[in-house]
Design a protein around this motif. Structure first.
Motif, PDB file in Angstrom:
ATOM      1  N   THR A 268     -49.029 -36.417 -12.846  1.00 59.68           N
ATOM      2  CA  THR A 268     -50.254 -35.660 -13.110  1.00 59.68           C
ATOM      3  C   THR A 268     -50.730 -35.860 -14.552  1.00 59.68           C
ATOM      4  O   THR A 268     -51.932 -35.834 -14.818  1.00 59.68           O
ATOM      5  N   ASP A 269     -49.788 -36.056 -15.489  1.00 60.25           N
ATOM      6  CA  ASP A 269     -50.193 -36.346 -16.877  1.00 60.25           C
ATOM      7  C   ASP A 269     -51.017 -37.627 -16.927  1.00 60.25           C
ATOM      8  O   ASP A 269     -52.072 -37.686 -17.570  1.00 60.25           O
ATOM      9  N   ASP A 270     -50.543 -38.676 -16.247  1.00 61.28           N
ATOM     10  CA  ASP A 270     -51.281 -39.946 -16.209  1.00 61.28           C
ATOM     11  C   ASP A 270     -52.656 -39.748 -15.574  1.00 61.28           C
ATOM     12  O   ASP A 270     -53.659 -40.307 -16.039  1.00 61.28           O
ATOM     13  N   THR A 274     -56.340 -40.173 -17.538  1.00 61.89           N
ATOM     14  CA  THR A 274     -57.344 -41.113 -17.039  1.00 61.89           C
ATOM     15  C   THR A 274     -58.654 -40.384 -16.737  1.00 61.89           C
ATOM     16  O   THR A 274     -59.743 -40.877 -17.058  1.00 61.89           O
ATOM     17  N   LEU A 275     -58.557 -39.203 -16.151  1.00 61.16           N
ATOM     18  CA  LEU A 275     -59.745 -38.392 -15.882  1.00 61.16           C
ATOM     19  C   LEU A 275     -60.487 -38.089 -17.172  1.00 61.16           C
ATOM     20  O   LEU A 275     -61.723 -38.169 -17.230  1.00 61.16           O
ATOM     21  N   GLU A 276     -59.744 -37.752 -18.226  1.00 56.31           N
ATOM     22  CA  GLU A 276     -60.360 -37.424 -19.504  1.00 56.31           C
ATOM     23  C   GLU A 276     -61.118 -38.621 -20.071  1.00 56.31           C
ATOM     24  O   GLU A 276     -62.178 -38.476 -20.678  1.00 56.31           O
ATOM     25  N   ALA A 277     -60.576 -39.820 -19.871  1.00 58.13           N
ATOM     26  CA  ALA A 277     -61.238 -41.025 -20.369  1.00 58.13           C
ATOM     27  C   ALA A 277     -62.578 -41.263 -19.673  1.00 58.13           C
ATOM     28  O   ALA A 277     -63.531 -41.769 -20.278  1.00 58.13           O
ATOM     29  N   PHE A 278     -62.666 -40.878 -18.410  1.00 57.02           N
ATOM     30  CA  PHE A 278     -63.898 -41.093 -17.644  1.00 57.02           C
ATOM     31  C   PHE A 278     -64.837 -39.889 -17.679  1.00 57.02           C
ATOM     32  O   PHE A 278     -65.960 -39.971 -17.173  1.00 57.02           O
ATOM     33  N   PHE A 313     -64.774 -40.150  -8.576  1.00 57.33           N
ATOM     34  CA  PHE A 313     -63.572 -40.196  -7.742  1.00 57.33           C
ATOM     35  C   PHE A 313     -62.470 -39.311  -8.332  1.00 57.33           C
ATOM     36  O   PHE A 313     -61.875 -38.473  -7.640  1.00 57.33           O
ATOM     37  N   PHE A 314     -62.201 -39.462  -9.632  1.00 57.00           N
ATOM     38  CA  PHE A 314     -61.147 -38.679 -10.263  1.00 57.00           C
ATOM     39  C   PHE A 314     -61.502 -37.196 -10.295  1.00 57.00           C
ATOM     40  O   PHE A 314     -60.632 -36.340 -10.134  1.00 57.00           O
ATOM     41  N   GLN A 315     -62.786 -36.875 -10.491  1.00 57.76           N
ATOM     42  CA  GLN A 315     -63.206 -35.484 -10.511  1.00 57.76           C
ATOM     43  C   GLN A 315     -63.014 -34.835  -9.142  1.00 57.76           C
ATOM     44  O   GLN A 315     -62.602 -33.668  -9.037  1.00 57.76           O
ATOM     45  N   LYS A 316     -63.292 -35.599  -8.087  1.00 58.14           N
ATOM     46  CA  LYS A 316     -63.118 -35.082  -6.723  1.00 58.14           C
ATOM     47  C   LYS A 316     -61.645 -34.778  -6.444  1.00 58.14           C
ATOM     48  O   LYS A 316     -61.299 -33.729  -5.885  1.00 58.14           O
TER      49      LYS A 316
END
Length: 396
Positions: A268-270, A274-278, A313-316
């Motif tokens: 979940t950290d990874d 990644t979500l934060e980057a996008f 995608f990551f937000q969903k």
């Protein structure tokens, strides 16, 4: 002088010097003997234990830093109090990383198509090979300031907590006292002249880190002794979830051998990093026209097509993970469940959260491997690229 203000400073220097002299001054036969011993007693056990747990979701979720520093074994189910739990055994520091963790991470990098695991291990090795450390009295303060645990070489707070209010950042092992102190600091900040939302000076995780750094095992166990009294004083009548590790979790020293007591997840950290980057791309639509995300460089919507798709995608996926996280909170406060039942149900939800995060990261890495010559992240070079490219996503 430095040795008098830095714990284990002299020992750290001597270990590095001994390793250097044993290898540099050894002849060919002695070097072969040393390498054979390291392979037999460190590399082989590391590979065997990793193979046994390679498909275990609980092991896979353990933070990378802990897996690099410890061997992990599943305790037989018939052992009283701790049966079925994952236990951790410390590896020798420098040679454990070189001959134990490096081979395992190399295999992981190949099997998971994720070269980042090697990069993280390299940084950890570089930190350990640095003989001069910060003075012990200031090290915890600096760690909090930069948000990193220098010993484990990872973030101090889980990435999943960074978007939550500071006073609510906690893990499964965070003490009740730390949470109370953080809320008190938040109330103190609210008394100030600033009209901004009140923010405590320290989060519960940071407070526990300070307590553990300055008082060690005695301090950690002392503050945990106050947990029941603090819950009662706050009017809580529900039984808290059973601690990971069962009876062993309350035995000083022994509890240090329980794997991932805080139940943080590398998976979940990874995902959240990644979500934060996008995240800057999440709100863009076809009507956004020309935008400027990185400094003075304007990027058109077409050029950011992949970044926008990844952000959505990551937000969903994050939304679905948040729903499971809310369910964990409801279970924690449920009055009709025993502590053991709460732990079992919360562990099942953790597995579901990790499964969602792992699936999202696997899909993302597969998309990277299909286009190895392109940048797929905002300002982050694709580690699979065969050559350096400009830091602009080119989706032509």
């Amino acid at each position: 002088a430095l040795n008098s203000i830095t714990a284990f400073q002299n020992a750290n220097i001597l270990v590095l010097d001994v390793l250097r002299r044993r290898w540099v001054e050894a002849g060919p036969k002695e070097k072969a003997k040393l390498a054979a011993k390291a392979f037999l007693y460190i590399t082989v056990p590391s590979l065997v234990l990793h193979k046994q747990l390679a498909s275990d979701p609980e092991y896979l979720a353990i933070p990378q830093a802990e897996k690099d520093m410890f061997w992990h074994v599943r305790v037989p189910a018939d052992v009283p109090g701790i049966g079925g739990e994952l236990a951790r055994i410390p590896k020798p520091f420098e040679i454990g990383l070189l001959f134990g963790s490096l081979p395992v991470r190399s295999l992981e990098s190949i099997s998971e198509s994720d070269p980042a695991v090697i990069e993280r291990l390299g940084k950890r090795l570089a930190g350990m090979m640095q003989p001069f450390a910060l003075p012990t009295v200031v090290k915890p303060i600096v760690e909090i300031a930069v948000g990193r645990n220098f010993f484990f070489g990872g973030p101090l707070e889980p990435a999943s907590t960074r978007s939550t209010p500071k006073s609510m950042r906690r893990t499964e092992s965070t003490s009740e006292m730390a949470q109370v102190l953080s809320r008190w600091l938040e109330e103190v900040d609210a008394l100030g002249p600033s009209k901004k939302p009140a923010t405590p000076l320290l989060s519960p995780i940071e407070i526990d880190h300070l307590i553990g750094s300055y008082t060690g095992t005695i301090g950690r166990h002392t503050v945990r002794l106050f947990n029941p009294a603090i819950r009662a004083a706050q009017g809580s009548t529900t039984e808290p979830p059973a601690e990971k590790g069962g009876v062993a979790a309350n035995i000083p020293v022994v509890e240090r051998f329980i794997a991932n007591r805080s139940q943080r997840s590398q998976t979940t950290d990874d995902f959240y990093e990644t979500l934060e980057a996008f995240r800057p791309y999440a709100g863009l639509t076809s009507a956004s026209g020309v935008i400027g995300i990185r400094g003075n460089k304007s990027e058109t919507l077409q050029e950011n097509k992949t970044n926008i798709q990844n952000a959505r995608f990551f937000q969903k996926v994050a939304t679905e993970m948040a729903k499971l996280g809310n369910a964990k909170f409801l279970i924690r406060e449920a009055p009709n469940l025993s502590g053991k039942q709460k732990r079992e149900q919360m562990d099942a939800l953790d597995k579901a959260i990790n499964k969602l995060a792992a699936g999202a990261m696997r899909a993302y890495r597969e998309s990277l491997s299909k286009s190895p010559d392109k940048y797929q992240g905002p300002g982050v070079r694709n580690p699979y690229a065969r050559e350096e490219l400009p830091t602009r996503t080119d989706l032509g």
